[in-house]
Every structure is written in structure tokens, then in C-alpha cells.
Write a protein that holds these residues in place. Structure first.
Motif, PDB file in Angstrom:
ATOM      1  N   GLU A 106      -3.965  32.299  -0.854  1.00  0.00           N
ATOM      2  CA  GLU A 106      -4.391  33.687  -0.967  1.00  0.00           C
ATOM      3  C   GLU A 106      -5.784  33.875  -0.373  1.00  0.00           C
ATOM      4  O   GLU A 106      -6.646  33.001  -0.480  1.00  0.00           O
ATOM      5  CB  GLU A 106      -4.386  34.120  -2.432  1.00  0.00           C
ATOM      6  CG  GLU A 106      -2.996  34.183  -3.055  1.00  0.00           C
ATOM      7  CD  GLU A 106      -2.053  35.077  -2.279  1.00  0.00           C
ATOM      8  OE1 GLU A 106      -2.444  36.234  -1.988  1.00  0.00           O
ATOM      9  OE2 GLU A 106      -0.946  34.634  -1.946  1.00  0.00           O
ATOM     10  N   SER A 107      -5.991  35.036   0.233  1.00  0.00           N
ATOM     11  CA  SER A 107      -7.291  35.412   0.804  1.00  0.00           C
ATOM     12  C   SER A 107      -7.777  36.653   0.075  1.00  0.00           C
ATOM     13  O   SER A 107      -7.105  37.695   0.073  1.00  0.00           O
ATOM     14  CB  SER A 107      -7.147  35.694   2.302  1.00  0.00           C
ATOM     15  OG  SER A 107      -8.329  36.243   2.829  1.00  0.00           O
ATOM     16  N   SER A 108      -8.923  36.544  -0.570  1.00  0.00           N
ATOM     17  CA  SER A 108      -9.441  37.651  -1.385  1.00  0.00           C
ATOM     18  C   SER A 108      -9.957  38.785  -0.504  1.00  0.00           C
ATOM     19  O   SER A 108     -10.395  38.576   0.629  1.00  0.00           O
ATOM     20  CB  SER A 108     -10.564  37.153  -2.294  1.00  0.00           C
ATOM     21  OG  SER A 108     -10.109  36.122  -3.143  1.00  0.00           O
ATOM     22  N   ALA A 109      -9.918  39.975  -1.069  1.00  0.00           N
ATOM     23  CA  ALA A 109     -10.453  41.138  -0.366  1.00  0.00           C
ATOM     24  C   ALA A 109     -11.979  41.104  -0.401  1.00  0.00           C
ATOM     25  O   ALA A 109     -12.594  40.508  -1.277  1.00  0.00           O
ATOM     26  CB  ALA A 109      -9.944  42.418  -1.017  1.00  0.00           C
ATOM     27  N   SER A 110     -12.592  41.734   0.585  1.00  0.00           N
ATOM     28  CA  SER A 110     -14.051  41.861   0.641  1.00  0.00           C
ATOM     29  C   SER A 110     -14.388  43.296   1.021  1.00  0.00           C
ATOM     30  O   SER A 110     -13.501  44.133   1.194  1.00  0.00           O
ATOM     31  CB  SER A 110     -14.645  40.878   1.653  1.00  0.00           C
ATOM     32  OG  SER A 110     -14.255  41.237   2.968  1.00  0.00           O
ATOM     33  N   THR A 111     -15.654  43.567   1.163  1.00  0.00           N
ATOM     34  CA  THR A 111     -16.065  44.933   1.515  1.00  0.00           C
ATOM     35  C   THR A 111     -15.612  45.328   2.911  1.00  0.00           C
ATOM     36  O   THR A 111     -15.473  46.507   3.211  1.00  0.00           O
ATOM     37  CB  THR A 111     -17.593  45.061   1.426  1.00  0.00           C
ATOM     38  OG1 THR A 111     -18.192  44.041   2.253  1.00  0.00           O
ATOM     39  CG2 THR A 111     -18.074  44.883  -0.005  1.00  0.00           C
ATOM     40  N   SER A 112     -15.374  44.338   3.761  1.00  0.00           N
ATOM     41  CA  SER A 112     -15.024  44.638   5.154  1.00  0.00           C
ATOM     42  C   SER A 112     -13.549  44.430   5.483  1.00  0.00           C
ATOM     43  O   SER A 112     -13.113  44.776   6.573  1.00  0.00           O
ATOM     44  CB  SER A 112     -15.864  43.769   6.097  1.00  0.00           C
ATOM     45  OG  SER A 112     -15.638  42.389   5.844  1.00  0.00           O
ATOM     46  N   ARG A 113     -12.768  43.853   4.556  1.00  0.00           N
ATOM     47  CA  ARG A 113     -11.360  43.625   4.854  1.00  0.00           C
ATOM     48  C   ARG A 113     -10.554  43.605   3.561  1.00  0.00           C
ATOM     49  O   ARG A 113     -11.076  43.323   2.484  1.00  0.00           O
ATOM     50  CB  ARG A 113     -11.168  42.306   5.604  1.00  0.00           C
ATOM     51  CG  ARG A 113     -11.477  41.057   4.775  1.00  0.00           C
ATOM     52  CD  ARG A 113     -10.965  39.784   5.440  1.00  0.00           C
ATOM     53  NE  ARG A 113     -11.120  38.648   4.546  1.00  0.00           N
ATOM     54  CZ  ARG A 113     -12.141  37.808   4.560  1.00  0.00           C
ATOM     55  NH1 ARG A 113     -13.117  37.984   5.438  1.00  0.00           N
ATOM     56  NH2 ARG A 113     -12.184  36.792   3.717  1.00  0.00           N
ATOM     57  N   GLU A 114      -9.280  43.890   3.695  1.00  0.00           N
ATOM     58  CA  GLU A 114      -8.373  43.810   2.552  1.00  0.00           C
ATOM     59  C   GLU A 114      -7.916  42.373   2.343  1.00  0.00           C
ATOM     60  O   GLU A 114      -8.088  41.511   3.203  1.00  0.00           O
ATOM     61  CB  GLU A 114      -7.169  44.719   2.784  1.00  0.00           C
ATOM     62  CG  GLU A 114      -6.320  44.332   3.980  1.00  0.00           C
ATOM     63  CD  GLU A 114      -5.106  45.240   4.144  1.00  0.00           C
ATOM     64  OE1 GLU A 114      -4.570  45.701   3.116  1.00  0.00           O
ATOM     65  OE2 GLU A 114      -4.703  45.480   5.297  1.00  0.00           O
ATOM     66  N   GLY A 115      -7.351  42.129   1.190  1.00  0.00           N
ATOM     67  CA  GLY A 115      -6.847  40.796   0.894  1.00  0.00           C
ATOM     68  C   GLY A 115      -5.605  40.477   1.702  1.00  0.00           C
ATOM     69  O   GLY A 115      -5.105  41.310   2.472  1.00  0.00           O
ATOM     70  N   GLY A 116      -5.095  39.284   1.527  1.00  0.00           N
ATOM     71  CA  GLY A 116      -3.917  38.880   2.268  1.00  0.00           C
ATOM     72  C   GLY A 116      -3.547  37.445   1.955  1.00  0.00           C
ATOM     73  O   GLY A 116      -3.990  36.873   0.952  1.00  0.00           O
ATOM     74  N   THR A 117      -2.740  36.858   2.803  1.00  0.00           N
ATOM     75  CA  THR A 117      -2.306  35.469   2.651  1.00  0.00           C
ATOM     76  C   THR A 117      -2.538  34.727   3.949  1.00  0.00           C
ATOM     77  O   THR A 117      -2.136  35.197   5.016  1.00  0.00           O
ATOM     78  CB  THR A 117      -0.814  35.377   2.274  1.00  0.00           C
ATOM     79  OG1 THR A 117      -0.597  36.094   1.048  1.00  0.00           O
ATOM     80  CG2 THR A 117      -0.386  33.938   2.090  1.00  0.00           C
TER      81      THR A 117
END
Length: 640
Positions: free
Chosen positions: A580-591
Motif C-alpha cells: 500500500e502507498s499512503s496518500a499525501s498532500t500532493s497525491r492520492e493513495g494507491g498500491t
């Protein structure tokens, strides 16, 4: 042993391995990593790609294996002590836990599909009689005999009031009677199955719940006047082979029964959600999940110690190569003469790559620092050359025009240097001047992707090299040199990717996708300013892109459906590692889908995690359909 010539080819879960050999090969660190809660009442699900060690763990708790551990005592002292400490074995009387091992690999797919009362009743009936049958046969193995006389002598006592309410399982007094009932019940299920194939109105089994679980945890077994196997453990393997409706029914009803004994379910990892869970089951409360990749080390690097234990125990089974440890035959450093030659080539590349900036006063001190070193050049000197090229390229890409003539001090170089940059320099050397990179124990473990079967496959290739050197009786180095290790490991990687079309349902499409991902990662890794140091080894689908895949019906023939099916299989078969890839202020989360680490060696990529690039499902559709062609003439110099 089937492959005594190469002990690394033997798989412990295979029944061709005797229980004594299994005990010799079993690594005690497996139990060290096993959570204490696993032996408490409840449902525990073990998940991993194939070869992750699920079946090996389950086999260790079967009666014959436990008896072998008990009788082995000092031979497997570490494992024996852990089993005694956990109450699985009593030092005086032997195994205390009846481990009942059942596989879902055969029989259940023959049952009627769907979620009807008929299909559910037949599934419960078949599973119930098999659990009873396997329990009693395991009991015979636990007491040391499965003869008819022993089965007649084994008494079953039903003191628990719960057992008086069983509707499908009789309460016979001897194990032999119960075995006869279970065998007859299984024949009846298949007889009814044959009838159902021709007569839709045929009577279905009356089983309305999984009563074998209640029976197993409550019945008392008495042999020769004493209670045996006071503890129980039900182990059901290969649950991914059940239909989804069967799997959901199994987990739902077992959880509803709230078992007082541990129930272990083992299956392969599947991408895109909790495919093993039905709705309403709460992970962490009703069901405990154990990812074997995380159990064996995850990102902490603990897999090295676990792997070393496995390798050394296998190494001790052979007598061709003398010594006590596998690692002692793996050279961990390059030969000084080879380093000198590699340095000269690295220096030539450095001079050509930095020729146009040599007169620029901004880089004078950096260039001087890179080439000033001892007369006898070592590996670190070559790393320094590549690190300098990377940092100069980064500075050229980022500097302001107004600061062009401001000299850069050596201290500035140190501030910009990092372990990631030096790791990029190391893989650049492998790419450009063919410096060995994939060698040594730590990188062998990294290539295994926290997977025991892959570790053994790679180690088998290295052992063949060790054995060949012993046969030739070469003078000098009896160990495998770095270049020899790398060649053998990359041969395994090449065979792995070539074998995909023959070994996987979506093999041709999966191979094309993986080759495209490898090409994509190479094109973004080997850029001289190393923007994603040490390199790109995976792709990421954002949450919105994944939603596109999840919304597609299975019946749809669209390209998106094909992508989902291929990625699912690649993750389930350990060809891609999903994180999993967490969301940040500049991008949404994902895999993020990282390449299997063995495949990374095939594409010449680094082994660290963290480097990935966003892609779209449209790109993946194009890759699966036509593949991705590499950038022609890609060189490190061309990027400057």
C-alpha cells in the motif's frame, strides 16, 4: 531423500521427505517467528505466495512430525525446546497436541456450485466426515500405531453437553466405529453427488453446520486407560482452491462457532482486497491474519538470519562440500586485481562523461576529490567516481543560471551525498562496466523476496557451483567468486521468467506485462542524475485507477478485466509484490506493485524497495497487448 545430491532441491512440505529428514531440515527460527496467539482458540489465517512456507509450518504440527521432534530431542534441541515451552510436547509423555491436517486441494470442486442449501449441505457433510476421519487417523499416528487393533482400543468419551446436540455426527464409543462411519459418510456424499448430476430432485445431505469442529474440540480420547492428546489443532491448507462461496461459508461458520481450540487456515495471497474474508468477519477480532512475508522479516531485514538458519541446516545434510556453513563458500568481496581493472574502466568512463565540465570552475574541487586517492584503488574509489557523476548531473539539472560560476566545496558534496546515491552508483557500475552486484548472502536473501522456496531454488544453483569446484579440485579459491555467483543467480532468474507461460494460467500475458514493467523500470533507473535513487523497481496504481479495475464485472471482456486478472495472478504467484502507498498532500493513495526481487536481477535492477512510478490502467493495457520497447541506445553518458 529424493534429491540427496543437492539438498536445496528438496521441499519440506513434500511427502517424499520422511519425517526424520523433515526434522533435520526444519529451521527452529520458524517457531521463533510464530506468534504465541496462534496456539490459542480462534481462527488464524496464514497467507503467502506459493513457496512461502505455509505447508511446512502446518506439517511441523502433524503427529508424525511431533513424534520425530520428541524422539529427536538433542538432534533438534532448539525446535524441541520451543515445542516443550509452548506445551505442544511434554518432555516425559510426548506430544500433547493432536494436529489434524486437511487439504482443500481435491474433492471440493466436484460439489455443486453456487450458494444453494444443497451445495452448502454437501460441502459441510464432506468436510465434516473428512475432519473426523483425519482426526482419528492422526490420533493413531500420535499413539504410535494405526492398526485395526489400536483403533478398536482407542475409546471416545463424550462428557461435554455440546456433543449431545450433534445432528450429523454419531457418538460411537471407539475410534474404529467412527472411522467406519466417516468412510461410509464420504461414500454417501459422492453417491448423492452422482445422483444430483442426473436427478435434480435428489435428497441432499442434512448437515446444517460444521459439527466436526465441535466434535473435535470436545471429545476425549482414551488409550490404555489414560487420556491422550488433550490439546487439539485443526489445520486446513490450500483454502484458495475452494470456491469463493465455499471459502466464505467455511470462515463465516467457523467464526460463528467461536472455537475454543486453534483453527489454522492457510492459503495463497490474492491481490485487491481481502479475498479470503466474507462480509461481516472482522480482521483482528474474529480472525487473526499472519502474512508469512512479514513474519519472515518484512522490511526489517530479519529474513537474513532466518534464511541462514535454513541454508546451514540443508548444507549439513551433504558431504561433498566440506564445512559447516553455506555462507563460507560465498565470496563477499571482489578480488583486488579485478577491482583494479574495474577501476580503470570506471575512470575512463568518468573522464569521458565529465570532459565537458572539466573547465567549469564550479566543479573543480569535486572532480579533484573524485580522482585523488591511493595508488592501489579499491571498490570505494570506483563508487566515488560514479557518485560524483551523479551529483554533477543533478547540479546541472537544478542550478540557477546566476550561480553558474560559484565553486562547489567538498563539504557541499558530502551534504548532497547519501546512501541512496551510492547505491545508485553501485547498480550503475553493474550496468555500465559489468561490476558484479548480485552476490553474497545478504543479496541472496534479498533476491528471495522473503520466500523460502525461492531462497532454496537460488541456493541450489549456487550449491551446484560449489560442488563443481570440489569435483574439479581447483587450487586456490574453493569458494564461488562474485562473478560466478551472479552468473548462476541470473540464470535462475532467466529460467524463472521463461517458465512463466508454462506455469501460470495467464502466463503469456503475465510474461509480457512483467517484461514491460522491467523495461519501464530500467529506462527510469539508468539516468545519470539518478532521480529515483537507487532505482525504480515497481509501478503504482493510484486509488482511482484501482477503482476502475474493481468496477469491471468478471463477465466483461474488456481490457481492464484482463489487466485485473493478470495482476491478480502475478501477485498471487509472487511475481509482483503489492504494498500500500499512503496518500499525501500532493497525491492520492494507491498500491505499488514491485517486481519480484529475483526478476529484478534479470532486468539488472537494484534490490531496494521504495522506487516506483505512477502508471495508468491504459498503459498496462497497451503493455499487455503489445509490450513495451526499451529506449534505444540508452547510456549513462547520453543523459548528461
Amino acid at each position: 531423500m529424493a534429491y540427496r545430491a543437492n539438498p536445496f532441491l528438496e521441499r519440506m512440505s513434500e511427502r517424499t521427505t520422511s519425517d526424520q529428514e523433515f526434522v533435520q531440515m526444519f529451521a527452529p527460527k520458524v517457531l521463533e517467528r510464530l506468534n504465541e496467539d496462534c496456539l490459542r482458540g480462534g481462527v488464524h489465517i496464514f497467507r503467502s505466495p506459493p513457496g512461502g512456507g505455509k505447508t511446512t509450518i502446518l506439517r511441523a504440527f502433524t503427529p508424525n512430525a511431533l513424534r520425530a521432534f520428541w524422539h529427536g530431542g538433542p538432534m533438534g534441541v532448539d525446535t524441541y525446546r520451543q515445542l516443550v515451552d509452548r506445551g505442544v510436547i511434554d518432555a516425559e509423555t510426548g506430544p500433547q497436541t493432536l494436529g489434524v491436517f486437511l487439504s482443500c486441494a481435491s474433492g471440493y470442486a466436484d460439489l455443486p456450485p453456487g450458494a444453494s442449501a444443497i451445495s452448502a449441505g454437501m460441502f459441510r457433510a464432506l468436510l465434516d466426515c473428512r475432519i473426523v476421519l483425519r482426526s482419528l487417523r492422526s490420533l493413531g499416528e500420535l499413539v504410535g500405531s494405526t492398526s485395526a487393533q489400536t483403533m478398536e482400543a482407542l475409546q471416545l468419551h463424550y462428557d461435554d453437553e455440546t456433543l449431545q446436540n450433534l445432528g450429523s455426527i454419531p457418538l460411537h464409543q471407539s475410534a474404529a466405529e467412527m472411522i467406519r462411519w466417516a468412510e461410509q459418510r464420504e461414500r454417501e456424499v459422492y453417491s448423492q453427488l452422482d445422483s444430483l448430476a442426473y436427478v435434480p430432485g435428489a435428497a441432499a445431505p442434512a448437515d446444517v453446520r460444521f459439527e466436526s469442529l465441535l466434535w473435535l474440540q470436545s471429545v476425549r480420547f482414551v488409550h490404555e486407560g489414560r487420556v491422550v492428546a488433550p490439546k487439539r489443532l485443526l489445520m486446513i491448507d490450500d483454502i484458495q482452491k475452494l470456491r469463493k462461496t465455499q471459502r466464505s461459508l467455511l470462515i463465516d461458520e467457523i467464526v460463528t462457532l467461536r472455537p475454543q481450540m486453534p483453527v489454522w487456515l492457510a492459503g495463497r495471497s490474492i491481490a485487491f482486497g481481502e479475498e479470503f474474508l466474507s462480509q461481516g468477519v472482522r480482521p483482528g477480532r474474529d480472525v487473526n491474519f499472519y502474512s508469512l512475508e512479514d513474519m519472515w522479516g518484512g522490511r526489517s531485514g530479519q529474513f537474513v538470519a532466518f534464511a541462514q538458519n535454513i541454508l546451514d541446516r540443508r548444507f549439513a545434510l551433504q558431504s561433498v562440500v566440506p564445512g559447516n556453513t553455506f555462507q563460507q563458500y560465498l565470496a563477499e568481496a571482489l578480488d583486488p586485481k579485478e577491482v583494479e581493472s574495474l577501476y580503470r574502466e570506471a575512470r575512463e568512463r568518468f573522464d569521458r562523461g565529465t570532459a565537458r565540465v572539466k573547465r567549469n570552475p564550479r566543479y573543480t574541487e569535486w572532480l579533484a576529490k573524485a580522482v585523488s586517492g591511493p595508488a592501489a584503488h579499491n571498490y570505494e574509489n570506483a563508487i566515488e567516481l560514479y557518485t560524483t557523476r551523479i551529483l554533477i548531473a543533478r547540479d546541472e539539472a537544478n542550478r540557477q543560471l546566476s550561480l553558474q560560476l560559484v565553486p562547489l566545496a567538498p563539504e557541499e558534496f558530502d551534504d548532497r551525498d547519501s546512501s541512496a546515491v551510492r547505491a545508485a552508483a553501485e547498480i550503475f557500475m553493474n550496468y555500465e562496466i559489468k561490476t558484479p552486484y548480485y552476490f553474497g548472502l545478504e543479496r541472496l536473501c534479498a533476491l528471495s523476496t522473503n520466500n523460502v522456496e525461492e531462497l532454496l531454488a537460488l541456493a541450489a544453483a549456487l550449491y551446484d557451483g560449489m560442488r563443481a569446484k570440489q569435483a574439479l579440485r581447483r587450487q586456490g579459491e574453493p569458494y564461488l567468486l562474485p562473478r560466478e555467483q551472479e552468473r548462476r543467480l541470473k540464470d535462475v532468474a532467466a529460467k524463472k521468467i521463461d517458465f512463466i507461460p508454462r506455469n501460470h494460467t495467464e502466463g503469456l500475458l503475465a510474461q509480457r506485462l512483467l517484461n514491460s514493467i522491467g523495461t519501464f523500470c530500467r529506462d527510469r533507473t539508468f539516468v545519470i542524475n539518478a532521480p529515483y535513487a537507487p532505482g525504480v523497481t515497481g509501478i503504482r496504481l493510484s486509488a482511482s485507477e484501482i477503482i476502475k479495475l474493481q468496477r469491471i464485472s468478471k463477465a466483461s471482456g474488456s481490457a481492464f478485466t484482463v489487466i485485473k486478472r493478470v495482476i491478480d495472478e502475478c501477485v498471487a504467484e509472487n511475481l509482483l509484490v503489492a504494498r500500500e502507498s499512503s496518500a499525501s498532500t500532493s497525491r492520492e493513495g494507491g498500491t505499488v506493485f514491485y517486481l519480484n526481487r529475483t526478476l529484478c536481477s534479470h532486468f539488472g535492477l537494484p534490490l531496494q524497495y521504495g522506487g516506483w512510478q505512477d502508471v495508468t490502467v491504459q498503459q498496462l493495457a497497451e503493455w499487455i497487448e503489445t509490450g513495451l520497447q526499451p529506449v534505444r541506445g540508452l547510456t549513462l553518458e547520453a543523459a548528461l
